[in-house]
Scaffold this active site. Structure first.
Site, PDB file in Angstrom:
ATOM      1  CG  ASP A 282       4.836  -1.895  10.730  1.00  0.00           C
ATOM      2  OD1 ASP A 282       5.546  -0.980  11.176  1.00  0.00           O
ATOM      3  OD2 ASP A 282       3.789  -1.681  10.077  1.00  0.00           O
TER       4      ASP A 282
ATOM      5  CE  LYS B 287       3.807   1.693   9.369  1.00  0.00           C
ATOM      6  NZ  LYS B 287       2.756   0.779   9.720  1.00  0.00           N
TER       7      LYS B 287
ATOM      8  CB  CYS C  41       3.652  -1.502   6.500  1.00  0.00           C
ATOM      9  SG  CYS C  41       1.996  -1.184   7.153  1.00  0.00           S
TER      10      CYS C  41
HETATM   11  C1  VGL Z   1       0.104  -3.410   8.198  1.00  0.00           C
HETATM   12  C2  VGL Z   1      -2.121  -3.752   7.710  1.00  0.00           C
HETATM   13  C3  VGL Z   1      -2.497  -2.919   8.743  1.00  0.00           C
HETATM   14  C4  VGL Z   1       1.533  -3.705   7.884  1.00  0.00           C
HETATM   15  C5  VGL Z   1      -0.276  -2.581   9.237  1.00  0.00           C
HETATM   16  O1  VGL Z   1       2.415  -3.506   8.772  1.00  0.00           O
HETATM   17  O2  VGL Z   1       1.813  -4.172   6.782  1.00  0.00           O
HETATM   18  N1  VGL Z   1      -0.842  -3.989   7.442  1.00  0.00           N
HETATM   19  N2  VGL Z   1      -1.574  -2.342   9.497  1.00  0.00           N
END
Ligand code: VGL
Ligand code: ZN
Length: 428
Positions: free
Chosen positions: A55, A153, A198
Site C-alpha cells: 500500500d 485489496k 496492512c
Molecule cells: C490501511 C487502514 C485502512 C493500511 C488500509 O494500508 O495500512 N490502513 N486501510
C-alpha cells in the site's frame, strides 16, 4: 474510431492471433520467474525470495487522506531494496466509494470509531484509496519497473482487507499467496504502509501460509493511533516467527549489487553482473503519444537527435517527472503536457495503449504508449526553448508512403511509430 479502421487491412488482421498469444504470455510470466529463480539458485542453493510492497499509495503519505507519519521516508529505501529481489509484488488498497470501512458511509459514526461490519469488528477510517482517484495511485516517486504484479485489496464494500493475502474474514484470497508459490518463492520480505495495519496483517498471513517471513523495519512506517501500536505490531509479528530486518542487511547480501560507473546530469551508467545499462536520473518513466486529430491526421515530430547524428521522425514523447515541481504528476498528465508543448494540441482523452521497455538491452527505462483523442489546437507547439521540433500532421490514409518518402531523404524513423499505428488500429 472510424478512421483507424482504414488501417484494418487484411495484413494487420493476421496479427490478432499474435496479440492473443502475447496476452497469454503475460500469464506465463510467473513460470518464467520461477524458472529463472531455479537457474540462479543452482549454484548457491538459496531460498527464492520475494519482496512485498504494501500500500505505498498517495493517501498514506503526508498530505494524504489517511497519512502515515513519515510515510514518504520509506520510498527511497524501498526503491533501493527492490534491486535485491528477483520478484517484487505490490498490494494496493483499492476501495469502492461506498466501502464499509469509511466513517462517512455510516451516518452518525466518527473516524477511528470501532463498529461491527457484517459480523467483523471494523475500525472506521477517513475516505481513502478510492478506486481511480489520485489518493489510490502509487506514490509517484515509487519505482515501479520491477513490480511484477499488483494485487488490489479491499475491493468488496462489505468487508475490509488489511492483509494483502486475504480479506479480514479470511474468506477470499487476493491471489498473492498462490502466485508467490507458483513463482517458486519460499521466503518473503514485507514492507510498506502501515506497519500496525496492512503490513502486519500481510506478514502474519504470509507466515501462516508457510513462507519464511521477514518485516523490513526501515522500509515501513506505522499510523500509531496509540503511541506504541508499531511496537506492539512488531512484538506480535515476532511471536509468529517474523523477524524485523533492516534494508542495509538485505542489500549487503545481494549477489550482484549494481555498481554505478558514472552519474551524469541526466543519466547514470550502471554495471550489474556483466551487463552495462543506463538509468535515468530523476525520472520515473517516459510517455509516448499516438495522437490522431479530428481530421484523421497523425501528429509526428521531427528533430535532430544527437546520439544518432540524424534527424528522426518519432511519436511525440516526454520524460515523466523530469522537471522540478513536476515529480508528482501522473503519467497521463505528463503525456498531456508533452503533447501540448511539442505539438500545440491539448487532448480530451489520454488512454493507455501499452507499456513496456524502451530498449531493454541498454536502459531500464519503460515507456507508456498513450492514445490521445479529442484534440484541440490551443498552443503553438515546437517544444521548449532550445528544442527545434517540426510537427507534422500526416493524413492517416497516407502515412506509410509518407514515412517511406521521409526515410528516403535520410531521416530516421523510430519503429515505435509503427507500434503506435498498429495498436491504435486494434482499437484497444
Ligand atoms: C490501511 C487502514 C485502512 C493500511 C488500509 O494500508 O495500512 N490502513 N486501510
Ligand atoms: Zn483501506
Amino acid at each position: 474510431m472510424p478512421a483507424v479502421e482504414i488501417l484494418r487491412l487484411d495484413r494487420l488482421g493476421r496479427f490478432d492471433s499474435i496479440i492473443a498469444d502475447m496476452s497469454e504470455g503475460k500469464n506465463r510470466l510467473a513460470d518464467g520467474v520461477a524458472e529463472a529463480n531455479r537457474g540462479s539458485g543452482s549454484s548457491k542453493r538459496q531460498m527464492m525470495k520475494a519482496l512485498i510492497l504494501v500500500d505505498i499509495q498517495n493517501d498514506f503519505l503526508p498530505g494524504g487522506a489517511l497519512a502515515v507519519p513519515d510515510g514518504d521516508v520509506i520510498i527511497p529505501v524501498v526503491n533501493r531494496l527492490q534491486a535485491a529481489f528477483s520478484l517484487v509484488a505490490a498490494t494496493r488498497d483499492w476501495h469502492p466509494a461506498d466501502h464499509g470501512s469509511f466513517a462517512a458511509n455510516h451516518p452518525g459514526k466518527k473516524v477511528f470509531e470501532q463498529i461491527d461490519l457484517n459480523g467483523l469488528p471494523q475500525m472506521l477510517w477517513p475516505v481513502h484509496c478510492v478506486q481511480g482517484t489520485f489518493g489510490a495511485e502509487f506514490a509517484p516517486a515509487l519505482r515501479r519497473e520491477r513490480i511484477a504484479r499488483i494485487f488490489p485489496k479491499g475491493t468488496d464494500a462489505a468487508i475490509d482487507s488489511y492483509s494483502g493475502l486475504f480479506d479480514n474474514g479470511h474468506r477470499k484470497s487476493t491471489g498473492l499467496g498462490e502466485w508467490l508459490k507458483a513463482s517458486g518463492i519460499q521466503e518473503v520480505f514485507v514492507c510498506g504502509l502501515a506497519t500496525d495495519y496492512c503490513v502486519k496483517f500481510t506478514a502474519l498471513d504470509a507466515a501462516q501460509l508457510g513462507f519464511k517471513t521477514h518485516f523490513v523495519e526501515d522500509a515501513s512506517r506505522g499510523v500509531n493511533l496509540q503511541p506504541d501500536d508499531v511496537e506492539k505490531a512488531i512484538a506480535e509479528m515476532n511471536r509468529a516467527g517474523i523477524k524485523a530486518v533492516q534494508s542495509a542487511d538485505i542489500l549487503k547480501q545481494q549477489m550482484n549489487p549494481p555498481a554505478t560507473l558514472h552519474t551524469g546530469r541526466f543519466l547514470a551508467l550502471i554495471k550489474e553482473g556483466h551487463w552495462e545499462y543506463v538509468d535515468r536520473v530523476n525520472a520515473t518513466g517516459a510517455a509516448l503519444i499516438f495522437a490522431l486529430t479530428a481530421e484523421q491526421k497523425v501528429l509526428l515530430v521531427e528533430q535532430y537527435r544527437i546520439p544518432v547524428h540524424a534527424r528522426t521522425v518519432e511519436l511525440p514523447a516526454g520524460i515523466i517527472g523530469d522537471e522540478p515541481g513536476n515529480s508528482k504528476e501522473s503519467q497521463a498528465e505528463a503525456a498531456r503536457r508533452e503533447l501540448l508543448e511539442e505539438t500545440g494540441y491539448s487532448a480530451e482523452t489520454m488512454a493507455v495503449l501499452t507499456t513496456g521497455p524502451a530498449c531493454s538491452g541498454i536502459t531500464s527505462e519503460r515507456v507508456t504508449l498513450f492514445h490521445a483523442s479529442g484534440l484541440r489546437r490551443t498552443g503553438k507547439g515546437g517544444g521548449v526553448a532550445h528544442e527545434d521540433i517540426t510537427v507534422h500532421e500526416v493524413p492517416l490514409a497516407e502515412i506509410m508512403p509518407w514515412l517511406e518518402a521521409k526515410a528516403k531523404t535520410g531521416v530516421l524513423i523510430d519503429p515505435k511509430v509503427y507500434a503506435g499505428l498498429f495498436l491504435a488500429a486494434q482499437g484497444k
